[in-house]
Design a protein around this motif. Sequence first.
Motif, mmCIF file in Angstrom:
data_model
loop_
_atom_site.group_PDB
_atom_site.id
_atom_site.type_symbol
_atom_site.label_atom_id
_atom_site.label_comp_id
_atom_site.label_asym_id
_atom_site.label_seq_id
_atom_site.Cartn_x
_atom_site.Cartn_y
_atom_site.Cartn_z
ATOM 1 N N ASP A 250 1.250 2.749 -7.726
ATOM 2 C CA ASP A 250 2.051 2.654 -6.643
ATOM 3 C C ASP A 250 2.007 1.030 -6.214
ATOM 4 O OD1 ASP A 250 3.683 2.602 -4.443
ATOM 5 O OD2 ASP A 250 2.262 3.794 -3.217
ATOM 6 N N LYS A 251 2.596 -0.091 -7.085
ATOM 7 C CA LYS A 251 2.421 -1.246 -7.032
ATOM 8 C C LYS A 251 3.250 -1.917 -5.729
ATOM 9 C CE LYS A 251 3.898 -1.642 -11.184
ATOM 10 N NZ LYS A 251 4.368 -2.259 -12.531
ATOM 11 N N GLU A 252 4.174 -1.215 -5.269
ATOM 12 C CA GLU A 252 4.889 -1.756 -4.255
ATOM 13 C C GLU A 252 4.380 -1.575 -2.918
ATOM 14 O OE1 GLU A 252 7.757 -3.524 -4.441
ATOM 15 O OE2 GLU A 252 7.447 -3.340 -6.895
ATOM 16 N N ASP A 253 3.296 -0.595 -2.769
ATOM 17 C CA ASP A 253 2.840 -0.339 -1.436
ATOM 18 C C ASP A 253 1.091 -0.013 -1.634
ATOM 19 O OD1 ASP A 253 2.492 0.070 1.460
ATOM 20 O OD2 ASP A 253 3.058 2.286 0.969
ATOM 21 N N LEU A 254 0.548 -0.979 -2.155
ATOM 22 C CA LEU A 254 -0.876 -0.844 -2.743
ATOM 23 C C LEU A 254 -1.803 -0.500 -1.323
ATOM 24 C CD1 LEU A 254 -1.594 -3.366 -5.422
ATOM 25 C CD2 LEU A 254 -1.493 -1.027 -5.709
ATOM 26 N N ASN A 255 -2.536 0.490 -1.334
ATOM 27 C CA ASN A 255 -3.372 0.749 -0.184
ATOM 28 C C ASN A 255 -4.708 -0.021 -0.654
ATOM 29 O OD1 ASN A 255 -5.243 1.675 1.861
ATOM 30 N ND2 ASN A 255 -3.982 3.479 2.018
ATOM 31 N N ASN A 297 -1.104 -12.430 -1.061
ATOM 32 C CA ASN A 297 -0.620 -12.124 0.255
ATOM 33 C C ASN A 297 -0.885 -12.840 1.478
ATOM 34 O OD1 ASN A 297 0.611 -9.875 -1.149
ATOM 35 N ND2 ASN A 297 -0.883 -8.417 -0.791
#
Length: 297
Positions: A250-255, A297
């Motif tokens: 889930d590269k677009e929303d890494l937790n 980020n």
Amino acid sequence: MSSRKQSLLETALALFLEHSYANTTIQMILDQSGVSKGTFYKFFSSKEDCLYSIIDQRMQEDVFIRKELEQNHYTSDYALLVDQIAIPMSGPDKERVWELYWTGFYAGEINSAKLAKVHLNWLSTRLIQVYGKDISLYANEGAILCYGILHQIANTSRSLNTQKPVWSEVVPKVLTYIEVILRTMHQRNEHIFDVQSLYFLNADERNHDHGLDIDKLLEELDEFNKIVQKSKESTSLKQLSKGLLALLQDKEDLNIPVIEVVLQAFHKEYKSSAFHSEANRLTEACWWYLELVKHHN
């Protein structure tokens, strides 16, 4: 990583340490390793790319060591920071590898700005955590000074053929002086470095090239997971392998906090398994990827 590529990296490192990076040629690496020029260029685009791969590998190891140390009990966050700096520097050949890195960085021989920024950002973040938010505007400069002093201590010791520094004793002394400098900078509200340098250290990356191929990492994790699922390993190991892969996909929303917890469990569980070696390598690569994402980020 293929055994042939790893062999090339080890041969190149030995030659760089013996003859220096500038005086080592690709032909010397080929002659020493016994591989063809085509094989070399299959893995590396240039001699600089080869050195970059060596340093990148060592950085992954350092990130892994720091994360492992976080699991230990320390009397203070300062004591943890000392070990996070000193222990990676004390490993076999680590001091010489970092000499190659910082010498090449200062001399402009290698384009290592991205690696330098990740390394410096990690330390600047830790300095803020240890010394407080008051010094946050000056933490990047503190990180530069800290690594610079440690590099010069190592370089001077080697040049004068004196006893190798005991980093567990040297690092606390250097950090003490770094704290004094940071407090003084805060009191005087002044910087040591010019605006352009500070902009480079604080600006976001201009692109998404993190220095690690996440698609390749996911492919390796997927292949590893398939092998594990078909093995006789425990259900918990299989679940951790599958879960880690799903989280990273889930590269677009890494937790990131969840991934870190799963990654710690993944590494702990696989320590005693038949897949220990490969799991350890993948864990290092995952920690490195998360570090790069954080600093982007």
